[in-house]
Write a protein that holds these residues in place. Structure first.
Motif, PDB file in Angstrom:
ATOM      1  N   LEU A  16      80.214  25.343   5.086  1.00  0.00           N
ATOM      2  CA  LEU A  16      79.660  26.598   4.591  1.00  0.00           C
ATOM      3  C   LEU A  16      78.252  26.836   5.128  1.00  0.00           C
ATOM      4  O   LEU A  16      77.901  27.961   5.508  1.00  0.00           O
ATOM      5  CB  LEU A  16      79.651  26.600   3.057  1.00  0.00           C
ATOM      6  CG  LEU A  16      81.019  26.707   2.368  1.00  0.00           C
ATOM      7  CD1 LEU A  16      80.862  26.578   0.859  1.00  0.00           C
ATOM      8  CD2 LEU A  16      81.702  28.021   2.725  1.00  0.00           C
ATOM      9  N   LEU A  17      77.440  25.796   5.162  1.00  0.00           N
ATOM     10  CA  LEU A  17      76.070  25.928   5.667  1.00  0.00           C
ATOM     11  C   LEU A  17      76.063  26.320   7.140  1.00  0.00           C
ATOM     12  O   LEU A  17      75.244  27.138   7.575  1.00  0.00           O
ATOM     13  CB  LEU A  17      75.301  24.625   5.462  1.00  0.00           C
ATOM     14  CG  LEU A  17      74.934  24.256   4.022  1.00  0.00           C
ATOM     15  CD1 LEU A  17      74.292  22.883   3.971  1.00  0.00           C
ATOM     16  CD2 LEU A  17      74.001  25.311   3.420  1.00  0.00           C
ATOM     17  N   ILE A  18      76.971  25.746   7.906  1.00  0.00           N
ATOM     18  CA  ILE A  18      77.042  26.079   9.332  1.00  0.00           C
ATOM     19  C   ILE A  18      77.552  27.498   9.539  1.00  0.00           C
ATOM     20  O   ILE A  18      77.134  28.205  10.463  1.00  0.00           O
ATOM     21  CB  ILE A  18      77.944  25.068  10.059  1.00  0.00           C
ATOM     22  CG1 ILE A  18      77.309  23.676  10.024  1.00  0.00           C
ATOM     23  CG2 ILE A  18      78.195  25.502  11.502  1.00  0.00           C
ATOM     24  CD1 ILE A  18      78.183  22.588  10.607  1.00  0.00           C
ATOM     25  N   ALA A  19      78.445  27.946   8.658  1.00  0.00           N
ATOM     26  CA  ALA A  19      79.074  29.261   8.826  1.00  0.00           C
ATOM     27  C   ALA A  19      78.258  30.404   8.249  1.00  0.00           C
ATOM     28  O   ALA A  19      78.591  31.574   8.482  1.00  0.00           O
ATOM     29  CB  ALA A  19      80.464  29.246   8.181  1.00  0.00           C
ATOM     30  N   VAL A  20      77.208  30.108   7.517  1.00  0.00           N
ATOM     31  CA  VAL A  20      76.423  31.164   6.857  1.00  0.00           C
ATOM     32  C   VAL A  20      75.976  32.270   7.818  1.00  0.00           C
ATOM     33  O   VAL A  20      76.099  33.463   7.509  1.00  0.00           O
ATOM     34  CB  VAL A  20      75.213  30.548   6.125  1.00  0.00           C
ATOM     35  CG1 VAL A  20      74.183  31.622   5.782  1.00  0.00           C
ATOM     36  CG2 VAL A  20      75.667  29.866   4.844  1.00  0.00           C
ATOM     37  N   PRO A  21      75.434  31.953   9.012  1.00  0.00           N
ATOM     38  CA  PRO A  21      74.976  33.023   9.914  1.00  0.00           C
ATOM     39  C   PRO A  21      76.075  33.993  10.349  1.00  0.00           C
ATOM     40  O   PRO A  21      75.764  35.093  10.835  1.00  0.00           O
ATOM     41  CB  PRO A  21      74.419  32.247  11.119  1.00  0.00           C
ATOM     42  CG  PRO A  21      74.028  30.934  10.570  1.00  0.00           C
ATOM     43  CD  PRO A  21      75.058  30.621   9.539  1.00  0.00           C
ATOM     44  N   LEU A  22      77.326  33.608  10.184  1.00  0.00           N
ATOM     45  CA  LEU A  22      78.420  34.488  10.583  1.00  0.00           C
ATOM     46  C   LEU A  22      78.609  35.652   9.617  1.00  0.00           C
ATOM     47  O   LEU A  22      79.167  36.683   9.992  1.00  0.00           O
ATOM     48  CB  LEU A  22      79.733  33.690  10.685  1.00  0.00           C
ATOM     49  CG  LEU A  22      79.747  32.530  11.685  1.00  0.00           C
ATOM     50  CD1 LEU A  22      81.078  31.799  11.623  1.00  0.00           C
ATOM     51  CD2 LEU A  22      79.467  33.041  13.096  1.00  0.00           C
ATOM     52  N   VAL A  23      78.143  35.484   8.381  1.00  0.00           N
ATOM     53  CA  VAL A  23      78.389  36.511   7.361  1.00  0.00           C
ATOM     54  C   VAL A  23      77.111  37.028   6.693  1.00  0.00           C
ATOM     55  O   VAL A  23      77.139  38.069   6.048  1.00  0.00           O
ATOM     56  CB  VAL A  23      79.341  35.962   6.277  1.00  0.00           C
ATOM     57  CG1 VAL A  23      80.706  35.650   6.873  1.00  0.00           C
ATOM     58  CG2 VAL A  23      78.757  34.713   5.611  1.00  0.00           C
ATOM     59  N   ALA A  24      76.008  36.305   6.834  1.00  0.00           N
ATOM     60  CA  ALA A  24      74.785  36.679   6.111  1.00  0.00           C
ATOM     61  C   ALA A  24      73.853  37.504   6.982  1.00  0.00           C
ATOM     62  O   ALA A  24      73.842  37.392   8.211  1.00  0.00           O
ATOM     63  CB  ALA A  24      74.071  35.425   5.622  1.00  0.00           C
ATOM     64  N   ASN A  25      73.044  38.349   6.328  1.00  0.00           N
ATOM     65  CA  ASN A  25      72.037  39.124   7.043  1.00  0.00           C
ATOM     66  C   ASN A  25      70.751  38.324   7.173  1.00  0.00           C
ATOM     67  O   ASN A  25      70.651  37.196   6.698  1.00  0.00           O
ATOM     68  CB  ASN A  25      71.795  40.464   6.350  1.00  0.00           C
ATOM     69  CG  ASN A  25      71.351  40.294   4.902  1.00  0.00           C
ATOM     70  OD1 ASN A  25      70.730  39.292   4.544  1.00  0.00           O
ATOM     71  ND2 ASN A  25      71.671  41.276   4.072  1.00  0.00           N
ATOM     72  N   SER A  26      69.738  38.912   7.797  1.00  0.00           N
ATOM     73  CA  SER A  26      68.499  38.193   8.074  1.00  0.00           C
ATOM     74  C   SER A  26      67.771  37.772   6.802  1.00  0.00           C
ATOM     75  O   SER A  26      67.117  36.725   6.774  1.00  0.00           O
ATOM     76  CB  SER A  26      67.582  39.059   8.941  1.00  0.00           C
ATOM     77  OG  SER A  26      67.275  40.274   8.287  1.00  0.00           O
TER      78      SER A  26
END
Length: 322
Positions: A16-26
């Motif tokens: 989940l920590l690695i995948a966060v940038p795929l779905v989260a904004n800045s």
């Protein structure tokens, strides 16, 4: 069954920590994610000092701020343009000098314990805060420094939210696993023995002062790394960044998460960061201290071992077996 459950949960968290940038904004990447990792790294040093060594130091944010100021002075800023050293030299110098600074704080503190250690480190933190606020030739006084930017490394702009998130995550992971290993090493076990009965450990041939000073040095490295990331994230640093408030905040994070557990530093940092950013949706942001104070009071009263203590209690009640 218990260990397989925990292993599966750990793997899920990592994914989940690695995948966060795929779905989260800045906002979520920097203001929540990266900030949590940075605060966690700084609080991790306090976890080592207090949780394992029994030394409650309030100078972690002071060391982090010192490293941040060095990055501003040795690198590039928008106030006096700085010395414009290459970024590797800036980072290495900032971490090295800040570590020496933190070790000197340890030299002054290791022969005391309990409330006296707290008071000495608080006095140092307060003194450094007022010195930076009043000194304009080196620290630019009340205004501090702005215009500090993360470098571009091999074509990767670390100012980009996703890249900065991954940088902070990587440094947090390295810090966490290093301290987790250290706590279980011979040094960590000896340090815990010094915490419980320093006289007996000294009688067994352990050098109490040397062990404690080295612990301050390790905690200072963590604080310095956090300070470098902190100034890159904020793009500025001033005396308010290292005031009594931020100094106490690090202690609150460590206690909320669980002072005796390395992962507790990051759990406490996450709770603090979420509360800081979303308290305005519950009550006026000026009353944020009421929210975090209430959480802190609940932890101290009902789970002295922090959120980790609640988790362990729930895990036992849940009936998970070995």
């Amino acid at each position: 069954m218990r260990y397989s459950y925990l292993s599966a949960l750990s793997v899920l968290i990592v994914v989940l920590l690695i995948a966060v940038p795929l779905v989260a904004n800045s906002f979520w990447l920097v203001q929540i994610g990266a900030q949590t990792f940075i605060y966690g790294i700084i609080a991790l040093g306090l976890t080592l000092l207090a949780g394992c060594g029994g030394m409650v130091s309030l100078a972690q944010m002071t060391v982090a701020g010192f490293a941040g100021y060095l990055v501003s002075i040795l690198g590039i800023n928008s106030v006096n343009l700085g010395l414009d050293w290459p970024w590797p030299m800036v980072v290495l110098s900032a971490i090295t000098v800040a570590t020496v600074f933190g070790t000197l704080i340890g030299l002054l503190s290791v022969r005391t314990d309990g409330i006296y250690t707290i008071m000495i480190t608080l006095a140092i933190a307060t003194g450094f805060f007022y010195f930076t606020r009043q000194n304009y030739s080196i620290f630019n006084g009340f205004t501090g420094y702005s215009g500090i930017k993360a470098p571009v490394v091999a074509g990767i702009d670390l100012r980009e939210p996703a890249y900065f998130y991954y940088l902070s995550l990587m440094m947090a992971a390295v810090s966490f696993f290093s301290i987790a290993y250290l706590v279980r090493s011979n040094f960590g076990i000896a340090l815990q023995g010094l915490r419980d009965n320093a006289r007996r450990m000294e009688a067994l041939g352990f050098h109490v002062v040397a062990h404690r000073i080295l612990t301050y040095s390790i905690a200072s490295i963590l604080a310095a790394v956090g300070g470098v990331l902190m100034v890159w994230m904020n793009g500025r640093i001033d005396s308010a960044s290292i005031g009594v408030g931020p100094t106490i905040d690090i202690l609150v994070m460590a206690i909320i998460g669980g002072l005796g557990h390395p992962i507790g530093a990051f759990i406490g940092a996450l709770i603090f960061t979420l509360s800081d950013n979303f308290a305005i949706n519950l009550i006026d942001h000026e009353r944020f201290n009421t929210v975090i104070g209430s959480v802190f009071l609940a932890i101290v009263l009902f789970s002295p071992d922090g959120v980790i203590g609640w988790w362990r209690c729930w895990f036992k009640i849940g009936g998970a077996s070995d």
